[in-house]
Design a protein around this motif. Structure first.
Motif, mmCIF file in Angstrom:
data_model
loop_
_atom_site.group_PDB
_atom_site.id
_atom_site.type_symbol
_atom_site.label_atom_id
_atom_site.label_comp_id
_atom_site.label_asym_id
_atom_site.label_seq_id
_atom_site.Cartn_x
_atom_site.Cartn_y
_atom_site.Cartn_z
ATOM 1 N N GLY A 261 -21.401 -14.124 0.117
ATOM 2 C CA GLY A 261 -20.074 -15.307 -0.954
ATOM 3 C C GLY A 261 -21.548 -15.234 -2.405
ATOM 4 N N TYR A 262 -20.793 -14.746 -3.713
ATOM 5 C CA TYR A 262 -21.302 -14.847 -4.620
ATOM 6 C C TYR A 262 -20.734 -16.583 -5.154
ATOM 7 C CZ TYR A 262 -21.431 -10.004 -5.565
ATOM 8 O OH TYR A 262 -22.237 -8.651 -5.783
ATOM 9 N N THR A 263 -21.960 -17.683 -4.443
ATOM 10 C CA THR A 263 -22.007 -18.942 -4.424
ATOM 11 C C THR A 263 -21.734 -20.130 -5.359
ATOM 12 O OG1 THR A 263 -21.568 -18.761 -2.363
ATOM 13 C CG2 THR A 263 -21.639 -21.087 -2.785
ATOM 14 N N LEU A 281 -18.101 -23.911 0.646
ATOM 15 C CA LEU A 281 -18.633 -22.770 -0.295
ATOM 16 C C LEU A 281 -17.914 -22.506 -1.979
ATOM 17 C CD1 LEU A 281 -21.086 -20.508 2.152
ATOM 18 C CD2 LEU A 281 -21.636 -23.324 0.897
ATOM 19 N N VAL A 282 -17.869 -22.971 -2.578
ATOM 20 C CA VAL A 282 -17.134 -21.824 -3.507
ATOM 21 C C VAL A 282 -17.552 -21.089 -4.167
ATOM 22 C CG1 VAL A 282 -16.070 -23.225 -6.032
ATOM 23 C CG2 VAL A 282 -16.512 -24.140 -3.981
ATOM 24 N N ASN A 283 -17.394 -20.395 -4.127
ATOM 25 C CA ASN A 283 -17.777 -18.731 -4.212
ATOM 26 C C ASN A 283 -16.824 -17.694 -5.311
ATOM 27 O OD1 ASN A 283 -19.464 -18.220 -2.010
ATOM 28 N ND2 ASN A 283 -18.052 -17.744 -0.578
ATOM 29 N N ASP A 284 -17.678 -17.480 -6.622
ATOM 30 C CA ASP A 284 -17.138 -16.520 -7.301
ATOM 31 C C ASP A 284 -16.648 -15.215 -7.204
ATOM 32 O OD1 ASP A 284 -16.985 -15.886 -9.637
ATOM 33 O OD2 ASP A 284 -19.314 -15.123 -10.778
ATOM 34 N N HIS A 285 -15.895 -14.476 -7.685
ATOM 35 C CA HIS A 285 -15.320 -12.871 -6.681
ATOM 36 C C HIS A 285 -14.925 -12.569 -5.705
ATOM 37 C CE1 HIS A 285 -17.132 -11.394 -10.730
ATOM 38 N NE2 HIS A 285 -18.902 -12.330 -10.320
ATOM 39 N N GLY A 286 -14.575 -13.930 -5.502
ATOM 40 C CA GLY A 286 -14.104 -14.688 -4.538
ATOM 41 C C GLY A 286 -12.362 -13.117 -3.821
ATOM 42 N N VAL A 288 -13.155 -10.334 -4.874
ATOM 43 C CA VAL A 288 -13.555 -8.876 -4.234
ATOM 44 C C VAL A 288 -14.240 -8.836 -2.918
ATOM 45 C CG1 VAL A 288 -12.576 -7.747 -6.143
ATOM 46 C CG2 VAL A 288 -14.778 -8.808 -6.095
ATOM 47 N N ALA A 289 -14.783 -9.781 -2.495
ATOM 48 C CA ALA A 289 -16.035 -10.198 -2.174
ATOM 49 C C ALA A 289 -15.785 -11.037 -1.238
ATOM 50 C CB ALA A 289 -17.371 -10.693 -2.880
ATOM 51 N N LEU A 290 -16.272 -12.430 -0.878
ATOM 52 C CA LEU A 290 -15.843 -13.437 0.088
ATOM 53 C C LEU A 290 -15.372 -14.904 -0.862
ATOM 54 C CD1 LEU A 290 -16.779 -13.995 3.128
ATOM 55 C CD2 LEU A 290 -18.723 -15.203 2.500
#
Length: 561
Positions: A261-263, A281-286, A288-290
């Motif tokens: 994750g890009y958290t 956890l708030v994730n960027d790019h969710g 295409v990622a997590l």
């Protein structure tokens, strides 16, 4: 480790003692055994149990009651005075390379009773001391000398880690080692060169604190994103436990699966009602990622651990940015707002430990042609009318890629709540800034009980929107307890006035984005003339009740053992 949590439902009976200063004009604090304030949604599931009596004695120290001297100016001149030159440090004239963050942390760093501002910007860190009247004095010479090279400063969080009576700071850096700063009591800081951050390189963009292991002190979560601007492999997040003298990495506490994750944010909340902090956890790019993830605290004696909770309904696949915790549906459970590259999400809590998305049905609809990238988000009562409003800053993401096309000018929003729905009042209130927004914070700089907004744009001058006071009532609550968490980070505060329960959480980091709000909680009270009770659920699950107290003052609830 502790793990001696006390259930929210107390059985020991007593409440508060006498006020600290009986000579003040506010009413004495009263003794009570059961406030009777429960919600329909608390009948079952993991929500708070019906209250018994409070489990602790506490005393209330009353502040000086304040009256707005010219409430008519709020109507004639506008709700806010917009100040462009309070800060004497300008931003850069053009978008910088390898930087997307700028944030603000507010606390009383020098112990003079007034809120100060720590501005975290990619090219440096600035400290401004408040005078209690809305003015700020630059005091950057009280900070440690900058490290050599480009640090790409991202975020900061403040707390009294060593319990010596002043607030220390952790600075999260995206391109170099994170930092621990010790306060000497005057608001002057020294960098700790021996702390573990000095040898563990992370691409950190956020920091948040909670008593994760139940031992009474504060532990640290660092959100890992990635180094640089163009997306590369994600950097793992990390959890550090405070030992009483230093932070020590807990390498197996956070599941390895979260490394993808890009958290941007790690938000602490008691999601399942068991009295221990869980981690959202708030994730960027969710997309295409997590996706975003709720991690349940599954720790036991001697072992700190977290496990994904996929049943909560919070695993949104979005480009998650900022977070706000608030109780919109009045069940004393946390609701969650998450900003996005696109429409923000509002998740409202249910008593069974799940959440549902309600942003559009509530009227939290942004103009997706001009308000594309949401960053910091704040849920507070900006007009003191006894319900929560939502401020969000929008700002361009300087990336040359067709999937991330977005305008340079994106106006901020201030959704004002009325009867459960929201309308954007930012243009009418002069809050529709079109700068490249990033961080922002709500703080009462001029100490009139009306929240001001401090913005931290990416490439332009920070601004102060100084609120003009009005006729509505308010209360601020400051918690104090002994031990290694003196500000009671992690506590829940419920203020009852006009038979309405206002719920707030004391947090340090993990909300908004790139910064941290004060531990002092604010409640707007509308036309209330008295607060019936203040119910505190302390971080260890013990409870206190004080009241009644007069409105329009800052009160301190002091825990007695």
């Amino acid at each position: 480790m502790g793990w001696s949590r006390v259930p929210v439902m107390g059985v020991l009976g007593l409440a508060c003692g006498a006020p600290h200063d009986a000579g003040k004009s506010s009413p004495d604090a009263a003794v009570g055994t059961d406030s009777g304030q429960t919600s329909d949604s608390q009948d079952s599931g993991p929500g708070p149990a019906p209250r018994g009596g409070p489990t602790l004695d506490s005393r209330v120290e009353l502040g000086v009651a304040k009256t707005c001297s010219a409430p008519e100016l709020r109507t004639s001149l506008g709700a806010f005075e917009h100040l462009d030159h309070v800060f004497d440090a300008a931003g850069l004239p053009s978008p910088p390379d390898q930087a997307i963050q700028a944030g603000v942390t507010a606390e009383d760093f020098d112990g003079d009773g007034h809120m100060d501002i720590l501005m975290i910007r990619h090219e440096g860190v600035d400290l401004f001391m408040g005078d209690g009247a809305g003015g700020l004095r630059q005091a950057t010479d009280q900070l440690p000398e900058p490290r050599s090279g480009f640090s790409n400063h991202a975020a900061a969080v403040a707390a009294d880690f060593d319990a010596d009576g002043d607030l220390d700071v952790v600075v999260a850096n995206r391109n170099t080692y994170d930092e621990l700063w010790w306060n000497d009591g005057s608001g002057s800081f020294t960098r700790d060169g021996a702390d573990p951050f000095a040898s563990e390189l992370r691409a950190s963009v956020g920091a948040s604190l909670a008593d994760v292991d139940g031992d009474g002190d504060l532990d640290l979560f660092l959100a890992g994103h990635y180094a640089g601007l163009s997306r590369s492999e994600p950097d793992p997040s990390a959890l550090y436990l405070w030992t009483g003298t230093a932070f020590v990495l807990a390498p197996t506490a956070i599941p390895v699966s979260t490394d993808a994750g890009y958290t941007f944010n790690g938000t602490w909340l008691n999601a399942d009602g068991d009295g221990v902090p869980d981690l959202y956890l708030v994730n960027d790019h969710g997309n295409v990622a997590l996706p975003n993830q709720l991690l349940s605290n599954t720790s036991s004696e001697g072992a700190v651990s977290f496990a994904p909770n996929a049943e909560a309904g919070l695993d949104a696949a979005m480009l998650g940015m900022g977070v706000a915790l608030a109780d919109f549906n009045q069940d004393t459970l946390p609701d969650i707002i998450v900003t996005n590259f696109g429409q923000l999400h509002l998740y409202e809590s249910l008593a069974d430990g799940t959440w549902y998305e309600s942003s559009l049905s509530r009227g939290l609809a942004q103009d997706l042609t001009t308000q594309v990238v949401g960053w910091s988000v704040i849920a507070e009562d900006f007009d003191n009318d006894a319900d929560l409003d939502v401020w969000t800053t929008f700002g361009s993401l300087p990336v040359s890629h067709p999937d991330y096309d977005n305008p340079m000018e994106q106006p901020d929003a201030l959704w004002v709540q009325q009867d459960g729905r929201f309308e954007d009042g930012a243009p009418a209130w002069g809050l529709d800034d079109e700068g490249v927004g990033r961080g922002g914070i709500a703080v009462d700089l001029n100490e009139d009980g009306w929240l001001d907004i401090v913005t931290a744009p990416l490439i332009t001058m920070p601004r102060v929107h100084l609120s003009r006071c009005g006729e509505a009532s308010w209360l601020m609550v400051d918690l104090e307890q002994g031990g290694a968490n003196p500000a009671a980070i992690g506590a829940r505060v419920e203020v009852t006035a006009n038979e309405h329960v206002h719920t707030r959480w004391v947090v340090s980091g993990g909300t908004q984005i790139f910064g941290s709000p004060p531990s002092l909680v604010h409640v707007g009270l509308g036309d209330a003339t008295e607060v019936q009770s203040i119910w505190v659920t302390w971080p260890d699950g013990e409870t206190s009740e004080v009241g009644p107290v007069a409105v329009n003052q800052v009160v301190q609830v002091v825990r007695s053992e």
